[in-house]
Write an enzyme that holds these catalytic residues in place. Structure first.
Site, PDB file in Angstrom:
ATOM      1  N   GLU A 241      30.156  47.872  26.771  1.00 20.76           N
ATOM      2  CA  GLU A 241      29.162  47.161  27.602  1.00 20.76           C
ATOM      3  C   GLU A 241      29.402  47.338  29.102  1.00 20.76           C
ATOM      4  OE1 GLU A 241      28.910  42.910  27.206  1.00 20.76           O
ATOM      5  OE2 GLU A 241      31.015  42.725  26.722  1.00 20.76           O
TER       6      GLU A 241
ATOM      7  N   LYS B 101      23.625  37.846  31.284  1.00 20.02           N
ATOM      8  CA  LYS B 101      24.743  36.954  30.938  1.00 20.02           C
ATOM      9  C   LYS B 101      24.378  36.035  29.769  1.00 20.02           C
ATOM     10  CE  LYS B 101      28.737  35.145  31.091  1.00 20.02           C
ATOM     11  NZ  LYS B 101      29.846  35.926  30.458  1.00 20.02           N
TER      12      LYS B 101
HETATM   13  C1  AGP Z   1      30.032  39.444  25.700  1.00 18.64           C
HETATM   14  O1  AGP Z   1      30.839  40.266  26.534  1.00 18.64           O
HETATM   15  C2  AGP Z   1      28.586  39.782  25.800  1.00 18.64           C
HETATM   16  N1  AGP Z   1      28.149  39.586  27.141  1.00 18.64           N
HETATM   17  C3  AGP Z   1      27.715  39.139  24.728  1.00 18.64           C
HETATM   18  O2  AGP Z   1      28.068  39.725  23.503  1.00 18.64           O
HETATM   19  C4  AGP Z   1      27.830  37.608  24.560  1.00 18.64           C
HETATM   20  O3  AGP Z   1      29.073  37.285  23.998  1.00 18.64           O
HETATM   21  C5  AGP Z   1      26.726  37.159  23.571  1.00 18.64           C
HETATM   22  O4  AGP Z   1      25.481  37.465  24.156  1.00 18.64           O
HETATM   23  C6  AGP Z   1      26.787  35.670  23.259  1.00 18.64           C
HETATM   24  O5  AGP Z   1      26.595  34.928  24.425  1.00 18.64           O
HETATM   25  P1  AGP Z   1      26.908  33.345  24.367  1.00 18.64           P
HETATM   26  O6  AGP Z   1      28.373  33.221  24.074  1.00 18.64           O
HETATM   27  O7  AGP Z   1      26.532  32.832  25.712  1.00 18.64           O
HETATM   28  O8  AGP Z   1      26.068  32.761  23.273  1.00 18.64           O
END
Ligand code: AGP
Length: 614
Positions: A491, A609
Site C-alpha cells: 500500500e 484513511k
Molecule cells: C491499513 O494500513 C489500511 N489503511 C486499511 O487496510 C485499513 O486497515 C482498513 O481500511 C480498515 O480501516 P479501519 O481500521 O479504520 O476500519
C-alpha cells in the site's frame, strides 16, 4: 493524545493559543477549548468538533482580550466528543481552569470521594477530576504551584496538566507524567505546548519537561521542580525544525512518527485496565458477565489491517477461552448469510470506527440479535456508537493512511478481550491472567528495543527498492504478521508483495520462488511444539531454490543462521504476543522502501484513511 497550549506575555493569548491549537490539531480533533484570565475574570469557551467550531463560538460569543491563557484540542478517551467533555475544565468554584492530556487511572475512585463530599461533576471525563481536586486545594489557601504538586502526587496514570488560577493572573503552572510537554522560552513571554509546532513562530528556544516534573511560567521566568518539590535539572535546546517537520515531531512522515509512538500507544492502551488486585477491568464492556458466559461462538469482523489483527486475536482468544472463534472479512460477512444468534459474540475491529463494510456487518449482526463489541481507536465513532460495548485503543490519532500503531493497539485490545472473557468464564485462573498481563506490560519496552535496533531494516530497504516482488511467510500468529507485512509494502511502495502460511508454500506458491527473490520469514519462539522446526524446514525449502531469506527470529535462536541471508533479532516473548514485536520491522521496512522510491508515504495513491463506502 491531545494538543495543549499555554501562554503568558504581551501578545493576545487568544490568538497565540488558538493558532497553536491549530498546529496541534493532528493530535486530536474531537473538541477544542480555551480559557483566559482578564481583569479578575476567568473566561472559557469550548466546543465539540474541530477548531473551526471553536472559532465560530468565539466570533458569536467573544472572550475578553488577555495576556494569559490555556487551550486544548481533544482526542477523546473517557467520555464522548461533546461540549461538556471538552477541555478546559473549570473547578466548581469557578476559580481554576485546567486542560489535560493522558489517562488518569484512578479517576473513578477520586471522583467518588469528591461526589461523596457533595461535589457535582459536569462531564464524564477523567480530566475534570484533576480540575476539581486543584480547585479544592486552592480553596485551602495554597498557591497554584503548591496545589499542582499536591494534585500531581494524587493521580496515577499518564497526565500532562496545565492550569491557571483566576486570582493569580501572573503564572501558568503545569505537571508532566508520561505525556509530552515542552516550554517555549521567549523575551518577556513564555509558552507551554504538547510539541514545539505550537510556538516555534515566536521562539525556537525550548525546554523539554522530564518525567514527574512541575513547571511554573511567568512573563520573565521558568521554574521547574520535581513532584516532590526539589529543584529539577532542565535541558534547554534550540529547535531546528521547520513547521512541517515540527508537526511530525521531526520525522519525515506521520507514519514513521506513529511507528515510533507504538511503545507509548501500547502502554496507554493497557493503562487503567488492570485492577489493583491484578484482575482485568474493562469498564466499557456493557455486556453482563452472564451474557458473556452464554457465548458459544465468537465472530471477529474487520477489513484490511484490522482483519489481520483479528486473525492474531483468533489464536489468543481460542487458546485462553476455548470458545470457537471465526474471523471474517467485513465485506463478505453479511452476504454469506452467516450463522449467528443471541449467543454469538461479534467483535468488530476498526481504527476509524467509520469503515462502511464493517459498519454494515455490525448492523447485520444486531439484526440477528448477536451481541457486538467494537474495538476502536476513535471515541464516539459510528461503529462503537452502534455496538453494545466498546474497547477503545488509546493510540491517539493515526494520520498515516497505512495503519501501524492502530494495528498493534488493536492486537493488544484483542488480547485484553480474550483475557477478560477467560476471567469471566473461569477458563483461565487469576494467576495465569496476571502472568500474561505482566508479559503484556513489558511489551512497550520490547517494542522500543526493536525500534532501537531497526537500522538493518533500513539498510535492507535501500537494497531492495528495485525488486519487483517480495514474499512474507509465517506460521500460527506469524501468518497474519506475514499478511500485514505484505499489505504495508503493497500500500505504500506499490510493489507486489504477498503473505502466505509457511506450510502452504509447497502447495503451489513455491513455484514463485526463484534466485534472489526476497522472502521475509517470521520464526516463532522455540517451544514445546514443532512449530519452530517446521518453519526452519520452510526456510530450507525456499533457500534451496535461491530465495534471499530475511529471517525474523528470537535473540538466541541460532538454528536459523545457516539458512538466513539476513537475521533480524527479536526480543524473547511468548508465542501469542510475538506479533507485537515481529510486525514493527516489517512496518519500518515498508516505510523506508517507499521513502527510497520517493513516494508519499502518508497519503499513498488510490487509498483513503477511512473507507466510508462499501
Ligand atoms: C491499513 O494500513 C489500511 N489503511 C486499511 O487496510 C485499513 O486497515 C482498513 O481500511 C480498515 O480501516 P479501519 O481500521 O479504520 O476500519
Amino acid at each position: 493524545m491531545c494538543g495543549i497550549v499555554g501562554y503568558l506575555g504581551p501578545r493576545s493569548a487568544q490568538s497565540v493559543v488558538i493558532e497553536g491549537l491549530r498546529r496541534l490539531e493532528y493530535r486530536g480533533y474531537d473538541s477544542a477549548g480555551i480559557a483566559v484570565l482578564s481583569d479578575g475574570e476567568l473566561a472559557t469557551r469550548k466546543k465539540a468538533g474541530k477548531i473551526a467550531n471553536l472559532d465560530a463560538e468565539l466570533l458569536s460569543n467573544p472572550i475578553p482580550e488577555a495576556g494569559i491563557g490555556i487551550g486544548h484540542t481533544r482526542w477523546a478517551t473517557h467520555g464522548g466528543p461533546t461540549d461538556q467533555n471538552a477541555h478546559p475544565h473549570v473547578s466548581a468554584d469557578g476559580r481554576v481552569a485546567l486542560v489535560h492530556n493522558g489517562i488518569i487511572e484512578n479517576f473513578a475512585q477520586l471522583r467518588q470521594k469528591l461526589e461523596a463530599r457533595g461535589m457535582e461533576f459536569t462531564s464524564e471525563t477523567d480530566s475534570e477530576v484533576a480540575a476539581q481536586l486543584l480547585g479544592v486545594e486552592l480553596a485551602k489557601g495554597v498557591g497554584l504551584v503548591e496545589g499542582m504538586h499536591t494534585v500531581a502526587n494524587t493521580l496515577n496514570g499518564a497526565f500532562t496538566l496545565v492550569a491557571v488560577d483566576r486570582d493569580d493572573p501572573d503564572r501558568v503552572v503545569a505537571a508532566r507524567r508520561n505525556s509530552p510537554l515542552v516550554v517555549g522560552v521567549g523575551e518577556g513571554e513564555n509558552f507551554l505546548a504538547s510539541d514545539v509546532a505550537a510556538f516555534i513562530e515566536f521562539t525556537r528556544e525550548a525546554i523539554e519537561l522530564g518525567q514527574d516534573q512541575i513547571v511554573e511560567i511567568t512573563r520573565d521566568a521558568v521554574v521547574v521542580t520535581t513532584f516532590d518539590g526539589a529543584e529539577a535539572e532542565v535541558r534547554p535546546y534550540h529547535v531546528d525544525w521547520d513547521l512541517a517537520a515540527a508537526e511530525k515531531g521531526g520525522y519525515d512522515w506521520f507514519m514513521r512518527k506513529e511507528i515510533y509512538e507504538q511503545p507509548q500507544a501500547i502502554a496507554d492502551t493497557l493503562l487503567g485496565r488492570i485492577a489493583p488486585d491484578g484482575s482485568l477491568q474493562l469498564d466499557e464492556i456493557h455486556i453482563t458477565d452472564n451474557e458473556l458466559r452464554r457465548v458459544t461462538k465468537i465472530v471477529i469482523v474487520a477489513c484490511g489491517t484490522a482483519f489481520y489483527a483479528g486473525m492474531v486475536a483468533k489464536y489468543a482468544i481460542e487458546h485462553w477461552t476455548r470458545i470457537a472463534c471465526e474471523v471474517e472479512i467485513a465485506s463478505e460477512f453479511r452476504y454469506r448469510d452467516p450463522i449467528i444468534d443471541p449467543n454469538t459474540l461479534v467483535v468488530t475491529i476498526s481504527q476509524s470506527g467509520e469503515t462502511a463494510d464493517t459498519l454494515m456487518a455490525v448492523r447485520h449482526a444486531r439484526e440477528q440479535h448477536a451481541k457486538v463489541i467494537a474495538i476502536c481507536n476513535t471515541n464516539g465513532a459510528t461503529i462503537p456508537r452502534e455496538s453494545d460495548a466498546v474497547i477503545y485503543t488509546h493510540a491517539g490519532p493515526e494520520i498515516g493512511v497505512a495503519s501501524t500503531k492502530g494495528f498493534l493497539t488493536q492486537v493488544v485490545a484483542c488480547y485484553l478481550l480474550g483475557l477478560y472473557l477467560a476471567q469471566v468464564r473461569g477458563t483461565k485462573f487469576g494467576e495465569e491472567i496476571r502472568e500474561v498481563m505482566h508479559e503484556l506490560q513489558t511489551m512497550p519496552e520490547k517494542v522500543q528495543r526493536v525500534l532501537d535496533d531497526i537500522q538493518p531494516m533500513l539498510d535492507l530497504a535501500q537494497e531492495f527498492s528495485e525488486r519487483p516482488s517480495v514474499l512474507f511467510i509465517g506460521r500460527h500468529v506469524g501468518f497474519p504478521v506475514a499478511l500485514e507485512g505484505a499489505l504495508k509494502l503493497k500500500e505504500i511502495s506499490y510493489l507486489h508483495a504477498e503473505g502466505f502460511p509457511a506450510g502452504e508454500l509447497k502447495h503451489g506458491a513455491i513455484a514463485l520462488v526463484e534466485p534472489g527473490l526476497p522472502i521475509f520469514v517470521v520464526v516463532p519462539p522455540k517451544g514445546r511444539d514443532q512449530l519452530h522446526d517446521k518453519v526452519i524446514s520452510n526456510i530450507q525449502e525456499v533457500r534451496a531454490r535461491g530465495a534471499y531469506t530475511i529471517v525474523l527470529a528470537e535473540d538466541d535462536d541460532l538454528e536459523v543462521e545457516p539458512y538466513s541471508d539476513v537475521v533480524f533479532r527479536l526480543p524473547k516473548v511468548p508465542t501469542l504476543l510475538q506479533p507485537l514485536v515481529a510486525t514493527v520491522p516489517l512496518q519500518m521496512f515498508a516505510c523506508e522502501l517507499a521513502t527510497q522510491k520517493g513516494y508519499d508515504v502518508d497519503q499513498p495513491r488510490n487509498l483513503a484513511k477511512s473507507v466510508t463506502v462499501e
